[in-house]
Design a protein around this motif. Structure first.
Motif, mmCIF file in Angstrom:
data_model
loop_
_atom_site.group_PDB
_atom_site.id
_atom_site.type_symbol
_atom_site.label_atom_id
_atom_site.label_comp_id
_atom_site.label_asym_id
_atom_site.label_seq_id
_atom_site.Cartn_x
_atom_site.Cartn_y
_atom_site.Cartn_z
ATOM 1 N N ALA A 180 0.464 -0.924 -0.128
ATOM 2 C CA ALA A 180 0.142 -0.062 -0.505
ATOM 3 C C ALA A 180 0.842 0.986 0.071
ATOM 4 O O ALA A 180 1.009 2.248 -0.968
ATOM 5 C CB ALA A 180 -0.941 -0.025 1.442
ATOM 6 N N TYR A 181 1.771 1.158 1.056
ATOM 7 C CA TYR A 181 2.709 2.686 0.857
ATOM 8 C C TYR A 181 3.430 2.727 -0.237
ATOM 9 O O TYR A 181 3.507 4.174 -0.513
ATOM 10 C CB TYR A 181 4.145 2.400 1.817
ATOM 11 N N ALA A 182 4.104 1.429 -1.287
ATOM 12 C CA ALA A 182 4.730 1.372 -2.692
ATOM 13 C C ALA A 182 3.883 2.820 -3.240
ATOM 14 O O ALA A 182 3.843 3.251 -4.570
ATOM 15 C CB ALA A 182 4.670 0.250 -3.412
ATOM 16 N N THR A 183 2.013 2.887 -3.447
ATOM 17 C CA THR A 183 1.490 3.183 -4.138
ATOM 18 C C THR A 183 0.722 4.501 -3.889
ATOM 19 O O THR A 183 0.904 5.409 -4.578
ATOM 20 C CB THR A 183 0.135 2.356 -3.872
ATOM 21 N N TYR A 184 1.602 4.713 -2.803
ATOM 22 C CA TYR A 184 1.137 6.196 -2.743
ATOM 23 C C TYR A 184 2.520 6.885 -2.468
ATOM 24 O O TYR A 184 2.764 8.433 -1.578
ATOM 25 C CB TYR A 184 0.118 6.924 -1.228
ATOM 26 N N THR A 185 3.782 6.630 -2.891
ATOM 27 C CA THR A 185 4.966 7.276 -2.261
ATOM 28 C C THR A 185 5.682 7.262 -4.088
ATOM 29 O O THR A 185 5.358 7.037 -5.017
ATOM 30 C CB THR A 185 6.059 6.522 -1.740
ATOM 31 N N GLU A 186 5.784 8.863 -4.136
ATOM 32 C CA GLU A 186 6.708 9.273 -5.802
ATOM 33 C C GLU A 186 8.131 8.113 -6.052
ATOM 34 O O GLU A 186 8.639 8.701 -6.586
ATOM 35 C CB GLU A 186 7.189 10.453 -5.653
ATOM 36 N N ARG A 187 8.796 7.374 -4.443
ATOM 37 C CA ARG A 187 10.054 7.508 -5.322
ATOM 38 C C ARG A 187 9.842 5.526 -5.385
ATOM 39 O O ARG A 187 8.741 4.700 -4.840
ATOM 40 C CB ARG A 187 11.202 7.180 -3.708
ATOM 41 N N THR A 188 10.727 4.824 -5.511
ATOM 42 C CA THR A 188 11.169 3.678 -5.486
ATOM 43 C C THR A 188 11.831 3.436 -4.453
ATOM 44 O O THR A 188 12.861 3.281 -3.835
ATOM 45 C CB THR A 188 12.309 3.275 -6.598
ATOM 46 N N ILE A 189 11.676 2.523 -3.484
ATOM 47 C CA ILE A 189 11.389 1.659 -2.113
ATOM 48 C C ILE A 189 13.174 0.635 -2.505
ATOM 49 O O ILE A 189 12.435 -0.421 -2.947
ATOM 50 C CB ILE A 189 10.515 1.299 -1.983
ATOM 51 N N PRO A 190 13.934 0.904 -1.806
ATOM 52 C CA PRO A 190 15.342 0.233 -2.029
ATOM 53 C C PRO A 190 14.505 -1.644 -1.786
ATOM 54 O O PRO A 190 14.400 -0.875 -0.758
ATOM 55 C CB PRO A 190 16.246 1.406 -1.405
ATOM 56 N N VAL A 191 15.343 -2.125 -1.569
ATOM 57 C CA VAL A 191 15.164 -3.039 -1.040
ATOM 58 C C VAL A 191 17.080 -3.397 -0.880
ATOM 59 O O VAL A 191 17.558 -3.956 -1.797
ATOM 60 C CB VAL A 191 14.412 -4.284 -2.083
ATOM 61 N N VAL A 192 17.065 -3.285 0.649
ATOM 62 C CA VAL A 192 18.369 -3.351 0.896
ATOM 63 C C VAL A 192 18.922 -5.495 1.198
ATOM 64 O O VAL A 192 18.546 -5.624 2.402
ATOM 65 C CB VAL A 192 18.665 -2.733 2.184
ATOM 66 N N VAL A 193 19.740 -5.608 1.249
ATOM 67 C CA VAL A 193 19.742 -7.073 0.928
ATOM 68 C C VAL A 193 20.883 -6.598 2.078
ATOM 69 O O VAL A 193 22.275 -6.169 1.787
ATOM 70 C CB VAL A 193 21.032 -7.452 -0.168
ATOM 71 N N LEU A 194 21.343 -7.143 3.989
ATOM 72 C CA LEU A 194 22.759 -7.451 4.679
ATOM 73 C C LEU A 194 23.168 -8.018 4.673
ATOM 74 O O LEU A 194 23.237 -9.396 4.774
ATOM 75 C CB LEU A 194 21.852 -7.178 5.935
ATOM 76 N N GLU A 195 24.364 -8.425 3.724
ATOM 77 C CA GLU A 195 25.335 -9.688 3.445
ATOM 78 C C GLU A 195 26.121 -9.449 4.343
ATOM 79 O O GLU A 195 26.565 -9.009 5.586
ATOM 80 C CB GLU A 195 26.494 -9.644 2.142
ATOM 81 N N PRO A 196 26.407 -11.191 4.904
ATOM 82 C CA PRO A 196 27.781 -11.402 6.590
ATOM 83 C C PRO A 196 28.626 -10.176 6.020
ATOM 84 O O PRO A 196 29.115 -10.769 4.431
ATOM 85 C CB PRO A 196 27.724 -13.058 6.048
ATOM 86 N N ALA A 197 29.006 -9.872 6.681
ATOM 87 C CA ALA A 197 30.324 -9.356 6.605
ATOM 88 C C ALA A 197 31.919 -9.600 7.770
ATOM 89 O O ALA A 197 31.308 -10.455 8.702
ATOM 90 C CB ALA A 197 30.744 -8.070 6.927
ATOM 91 N N ASP A 198 32.852 -9.932 6.600
ATOM 92 C CA ASP A 198 33.851 -10.292 7.412
ATOM 93 C C ASP A 198 33.832 -9.437 9.161
ATOM 94 O O ASP A 198 33.756 -8.181 9.125
ATOM 95 C CB ASP A 198 35.113 -10.070 7.137
ATOM 96 N N ALA A 199 34.648 -10.464 10.227
ATOM 97 C CA ALA A 199 34.319 -9.712 11.867
ATOM 98 C C ALA A 199 35.782 -8.747 11.640
ATOM 99 O O ALA A 199 35.760 -7.992 12.891
ATOM 100 C CB ALA A 199 34.773 -11.081 12.756
ATOM 101 N N THR A 200 36.796 -8.835 10.501
ATOM 102 C CA THR A 200 37.510 -8.051 10.961
ATOM 103 C C THR A 200 37.757 -6.575 10.245
ATOM 104 O O THR A 200 36.298 -6.246 10.032
ATOM 105 C CB THR A 200 39.147 -8.548 9.754
#
Length: 153
Positions: A133-153
């Motif tokens: 529903a939110y996507a229908t009333y915003t003018e922007r493309t809503i980003p889908v953010v992927v959180l990849e595992p990062a090295d512990a360093t």
């Protein structure tokens, strides 16, 4: 289009107080309280740093478990602007998230594109229907953010 409230308005002050309460409850109960949103959508705590203030911030966000990755949707911004946490996160090379149960993960963000975005968007909407529903009333493309595992360093 409706104008977004100013960051110092009573609305944003209430938002900050609710975020603090959610974070406290999430940590105190290891995600049993504050670990899900309306309708049971799972919540994680995203750690980020304000680009302008340099202050540490925490944002409770609905997520999709796309093991070993996590996926969040940048929905709660203005009509034509992404939310501050999104800009803060994308300015960082890596950060940490807290999951229900007390698990912490070091992650690095990237924005999903094309078929991957479509697939992950559909999964996010299945978990939390108001995204559609939110996507229908915003003018922007809503980003889908992927959180990849990062090295512990």
């Amino acid at each position: 289009m409706p104008k977004a409230p100013a960051p110092t308005s009573p609305y944003w002050k209430l938002q900050r107080q609710l975020t603090r309460l959610n974070t406290f409850l999430f940590r105190r109960t290891r995600g049993k309280v504050g670990g899900s949103f309306f309708g049971g959508a799972p919540v994680l705590l995203l750690h980020h740093v304000g680009r302008k203030s340099g202050q540490a911030r925490i944002s409770p966000l609905i997520y999709v478990d796309d093991s070993p990755r996590l996926v969040v949707v940048a929905s709660k911004g203005g009509v034509d602007a992404h939310p501050a946490w999104y800009h803060n996160l994308m300015a960082m090379t890596a950060t940490e998230v807290e999951l229900p149960g007390g698990e912490r993960r070091r992650v690095r963000p990237r924005v999903a594109e094309g078929a991957e975005r479509t697939r992950l968007w559909e999964r996010a909407v299945a978990i939390y229907k108001p995204y559609a529903a939110y996507a229908t009333y915003t003018e922007r493309t809503i980003p889908v953010v992927v959180l990849e595992p990062a090295d512990a360093t």
